[in-house]
Design an enzyme around this catalytic site. Structure first.
Site, mmCIF file in Angstrom:
data_model
loop_
_atom_site.group_PDB
_atom_site.id
_atom_site.type_symbol
_atom_site.label_atom_id
_atom_site.label_comp_id
_atom_site.label_asym_id
_atom_site.label_seq_id
_atom_site.Cartn_x
_atom_site.Cartn_y
_atom_site.Cartn_z
ATOM 1 N N LYS A 22 20.799 33.955 43.062
ATOM 2 C CA LYS A 22 21.460 35.196 42.631
ATOM 3 C C LYS A 22 22.254 34.957 41.340
ATOM 4 O O LYS A 22 22.157 35.726 40.397
ATOM 5 C CB LYS A 22 22.427 35.653 43.721
ATOM 6 C CG LYS A 22 23.409 36.738 43.299
ATOM 7 C CD LYS A 22 24.305 37.221 44.418
ATOM 8 C CE LYS A 22 25.544 36.404 44.575
ATOM 9 N NZ LYS A 22 26.653 36.712 43.664
ATOM 10 N N ASN A 23 23.000 33.852 41.296
ATOM 11 C CA ASN A 23 23.916 33.637 40.166
ATOM 12 C C ASN A 23 23.226 33.088 38.925
ATOM 13 O O ASN A 23 23.870 32.884 37.895
ATOM 14 C CB ASN A 23 25.082 32.743 40.595
ATOM 15 C CG ASN A 23 26.012 33.499 41.548
ATOM 16 O OD1 ASN A 23 25.863 34.710 41.743
ATOM 17 N ND2 ASN A 23 26.926 32.788 42.170
ATOM 18 N N CYS A 116 38.741 41.863 43.120
ATOM 19 C CA CYS A 116 37.887 41.933 44.318
ATOM 20 C C CYS A 116 38.641 41.207 45.416
ATOM 21 O O CYS A 116 39.730 40.690 45.210
ATOM 22 C CB CYS A 116 36.518 41.327 44.041
ATOM 23 S SG CYS A 116 36.508 39.560 44.158
ATOM 24 N N ARG A 121 40.522 38.079 39.388
ATOM 25 C CA ARG A 121 39.295 37.819 38.613
ATOM 26 C C ARG A 121 39.299 38.541 37.259
ATOM 27 O O ARG A 121 38.487 39.396 36.969
ATOM 28 C CB ARG A 121 38.076 38.185 39.449
ATOM 29 C CG ARG A 121 38.081 37.356 40.737
ATOM 30 C CD ARG A 121 36.858 37.522 41.544
ATOM 31 N NE ARG A 121 35.700 36.896 40.918
ATOM 32 C CZ ARG A 121 34.467 36.992 41.446
ATOM 33 N NH1 ARG A 121 34.289 37.691 42.521
ATOM 34 N NH2 ARG A 121 33.444 36.423 40.858
ATOM 35 N N ASP A 304 31.832 28.333 46.367
ATOM 36 C CA ASP A 304 30.977 29.246 47.148
ATOM 37 C C ASP A 304 30.478 28.611 48.439
ATOM 38 O O ASP A 304 29.814 29.273 49.225
ATOM 39 C CB ASP A 304 29.771 29.701 46.309
ATOM 40 C CG ASP A 304 30.209 30.622 45.185
ATOM 41 O OD1 ASP A 304 29.409 30.872 44.279
ATOM 42 O OD2 ASP A 304 31.377 31.066 45.210
ATOM 43 N N ARG A 396 24.314 41.325 49.744
ATOM 44 C CA ARG A 396 24.404 41.197 48.282
ATOM 45 C C ARG A 396 23.892 39.836 47.827
ATOM 46 O O ARG A 396 23.427 39.690 46.708
ATOM 47 C CB ARG A 396 25.867 41.331 47.836
ATOM 48 C CG ARG A 396 26.468 42.684 48.108
ATOM 49 C CD ARG A 396 27.822 42.787 47.472
ATOM 50 N NE ARG A 396 27.761 42.298 46.092
ATOM 51 C CZ ARG A 396 28.828 42.133 45.326
ATOM 52 N NH1 ARG A 396 30.018 42.409 45.804
ATOM 53 N NH2 ARG A 396 28.727 41.701 44.097
HETATM 54 C C1 EPZ Z 1 30.983 32.977 39.187
HETATM 55 O O1 EPZ Z 1 31.977 33.974 39.187
HETATM 56 C C2 EPZ Z 1 30.106 33.269 40.393
HETATM 57 N N1 EPZ Z 1 29.474 34.593 40.215
HETATM 58 C C3 EPZ Z 1 30.946 33.241 41.667
HETATM 59 O O2 EPZ Z 1 30.078 33.443 42.755
HETATM 60 C C4 EPZ Z 1 31.580 31.863 41.791
HETATM 61 O O3 EPZ Z 1 32.410 31.840 42.939
HETATM 62 C C5 EPZ Z 1 32.414 31.567 40.535
HETATM 63 O O4 EPZ Z 1 31.581 31.678 39.360
HETATM 64 C C6 EPZ Z 1 33.017 30.169 40.553
HETATM 65 O O5 EPZ Z 1 32.001 29.221 40.668
HETATM 66 C C7 EPZ Z 1 28.406 34.690 39.390
HETATM 67 O O6 EPZ Z 1 27.956 33.720 38.797
HETATM 68 C C8 EPZ Z 1 27.787 36.055 39.269
HETATM 69 P P1 EPZ Z 1 34.769 32.233 37.013
HETATM 70 P P2 EPZ Z 1 32.917 34.144 37.880
HETATM 71 O O7 EPZ Z 1 34.827 33.069 35.764
HETATM 72 O O8 EPZ Z 1 32.160 33.734 36.673
HETATM 73 C C9 EPZ Z 1 39.441 32.709 36.360
HETATM 74 C C10 EPZ Z 1 29.363 34.393 44.753
HETATM 75 O O9 EPZ Z 1 29.812 34.254 45.886
HETATM 76 N N2 EPZ Z 1 39.071 33.487 35.157
HETATM 77 O O10 EPZ Z 1 34.103 30.903 36.933
HETATM 78 O O11 EPZ Z 1 33.500 35.506 37.943
HETATM 79 C C11 EPZ Z 1 39.016 33.413 37.646
HETATM 80 O O12 EPZ Z 1 40.013 34.330 38.054
HETATM 81 C C12 EPZ Z 1 30.293 34.590 43.581
HETATM 82 O O13 EPZ Z 1 28.140 34.348 44.451
HETATM 83 C C13 EPZ Z 1 40.088 33.948 34.322
HETATM 84 O O14 EPZ Z 1 41.272 33.739 34.581
HETATM 85 O O15 EPZ Z 1 34.039 33.076 38.157
HETATM 86 C C14 EPZ Z 1 38.867 32.271 38.620
HETATM 87 O O16 EPZ Z 1 40.120 31.938 39.164
HETATM 88 C C15 EPZ Z 1 31.703 34.771 44.058
HETATM 89 N N3 EPZ Z 1 39.757 34.657 33.209
HETATM 90 C C16 EPZ Z 1 38.384 31.114 37.731
HETATM 91 O O17 EPZ Z 1 38.686 31.501 36.384
HETATM 92 C C17 EPZ Z 1 38.442 34.913 32.861
HETATM 93 O O18 EPZ Z 1 38.191 35.551 31.816
HETATM 94 C C18 EPZ Z 1 36.872 30.868 37.801
HETATM 95 O O19 EPZ Z 1 36.240 32.118 37.608
HETATM 96 C C19 EPZ Z 1 37.423 34.427 33.729
HETATM 97 C C20 EPZ Z 1 37.759 33.717 34.857
#
Ligand code: EPZ
Length: 416
Positions: A22-23, A116, A121, A304, A396
């Site tokens: 998915k990701n 969420c 996020r 995850d 999802r």
């Molecule tokens: C991706 O989400 C995945 N989703 C998530 O999978 C996964 O849990 C996550 O990466 C971490 O590995 C997809 O790839 C579609 P991040 P993402 O940006 O990119 C902070 C699932 O279950 N952050 O790596 O949204 C954020 O709040 C989903 O399949 C900022 O502060 O995660 C978090 O604490 C859930 N500012 C940390 O960074 C930003 O601009 C990591 O988030 C972006 C992120």
């Protein structure tokens, strides 16, 4: 609201085919915005989020012909550069259209994704990166408005590792004028799969999979065909379910090199694991041993997979610490596990799980995608019946999960 009913106690046995990730699929679908030519994606999982992303792209004017497990996109007639709130609110990954739209058309209007269940996020790093590349960005009425004559290459440092942040800016940089260097970039395998697809389209990218990604912009990208990589989280989820139920299963069409920390933890829990080509075999004799996990960006233990291992630890021998360092609120499954008899104490981002010799089935509620998977695993081992509500979260991210688990001997059925 659909539910799943599970009669626990059956060890899982047999073989299951792993679906496309998915990701990886979600960002790669957005790459169709970067070219006027045809992008054909195969091994796409049949998931709710993939359907949502397809509809989002189609309402922008991207052509999308679907066949079993594949979609052929065409970005030649895109006439709408907006991702509306009602589509973004159900799928945060919609933010991934922002980089490609600004890079190709110099204009984008994308709804700010709400928070969420697992955390606020924010997407500030996505926005900061595009600004560094010369985009003018205004946030008005809950929308990100981005404009740029042509993005310019820049050196961008992520002060937090962000998977979709890295993916969004890597896509934007492919058509920028000059060289972009992403520092402290995400190293997840899905980032590498996206880079492989972009290179097949003519992009010049190196360093993907390390913490420094370099992209040299080109005038335009051409069409390509790309096979989506296997889903490492689906793979890990089935392996943990087999370990928790004391079973013996084989995963087909997966990869072990993208799951190393998870395989190590399962071995530490007492599982016997054998890797043969694109198959992973796991056998668990007797009760698993409790294992400590601490989530962190790849190649460390994936966030995850945190909830799934918590379910394993609930019935393991001994106690374990589960530390969540990525998201600020990713322990919502704890309350639900307690309803099944689990013994878990939470202190900030640390949970201490004391293994009990069995859980008792009950009615529980799914709160997010991976918490749902955790409750399925708990239901598979609990005595009696467990009913899981709000399983739209599960749909999802897991393709036909009750069919696949049923194939492995689980007593599981969907209640309308
Ligand atoms: C991706 O989400 C995945 N989703 C998530 O999978 C996964 O849990 C996550 O990466 C971490 O590995 C997809 O790839 C579609 P991040 P993402 O940006 O990119 C902070 C699932 O279950 N952050 O790596 O949204 C954020 O709040 C989903 O399949 C900022 O502060 O995660 C978090 O604490 C859930 N500012 C940390 O960074 C930003 O601009 C990591 O988030 C972006 C992120």
């Amino acid at each position: 609201m659909q539910k799943l009913a599970i009669q626990g106690g059956n060890p899982l046995h047999g073989e299951v085919r792993i679906s496309g990730a998915k990701n990886a699929a979600l960002p790669i679908m957005c790459a169709s915005l970067l070219t006027a030519e045809t992008l054909r994606l195969t091994n796409l999982p049949d998931l709710h989020d993939v359907g949502t992303m397809r509809k989002l792209l189609q309402q922008m004017g991207v052509g999308a012909e679907t066949a079993a497990g594949e979609i052929t996109f065409n970005g030649g007639k895109i006439d709408n550069w907006e991702a509306p709130y009602d589509m973004v609110k159900t799928m945060r990954a919609a933010i991934l259209v922002l980089g490609p739209l600004v890079a190709r058309f110099g204009d984008a209007k994308v709804s700010l994704p709400g928070g969420c269940a697992i955390g606020s996020r924010p997407v500030d790093l996505h926005i900061k990166g595009l600004q560094a590349m010369g985009a003018e960005i205004a946030i008005e009425h809950g929308y990100i408005h981005a404009k740029a004559k042509r993005l310019k290459g820049a050196r961008i440092f992520f002060d937090i590792v962000s998977v979709t942040g890295t993916e969004n800016l890597m896509m934007a940089a492919t058509l920028a004028d000059g060289v972009t260097v992403l520092e402290n970039a995400a190293r997840e395998p899905e980032v590498v799969d996206l880079a492989n697809c972009l290179r097949a389209m003519g992009a010049k990218i190196s360093g993907d999979g390390t913490d420094t990604v370099t992209v040299t912009g080109v005038e335009k990208l051409h069409g390509a065909t790309h096979h989506i990589m296997p889903d490492r989280i689906e793979s890990g989820t089935f392996l943990v379910a087999a370990a928790a139920t004391g079973g013996s299963i084989t995963l087909r069409e997966t990869r072990a090199d993208i799951l190393e920390t998870v395989l190590e933890k399962l071995t530490e829990a007492g599982a016997k694991i054998k890797v043969e080509g694109d198959a992973i075999h796991l056998e668990m004799k007797g009760r698993p041993k409790a294992v400590n996990v601490r989530t962190a960006p790849h190649p460390a233990f994936p966030t995850d997979m945190q909830a799934q291992f918590m379910a394993l630890n609930c019935i393991a021998e001994g106690s374990a610490m589960v530390v969540e360092t990525i998201f600020e609120n990713r322990f919502m499954h704890v309350q639900e596990l307690r309803r099944l008899g689990a013994q878990i104490d939470v202190e900030g981002n640390t949970s201490v799980v004391k293994g009990v010799d069995h859980l008792e089935g009950a009615t529980v509620m799914a709160t997010d995608l991976r918490a749902s998977a955790c409750l399925v695993i708990a239901g598979l081992v609990a005595k009696g019946e467990t009913v899981i509500d709000r399983i739209y979260h599960l749909d999802r991210g897991y393709e036909h999960i009750e069919a696949k688990l049923g194939q492995l001997g689980a007593n599981i059925r969907r209640l309308k």
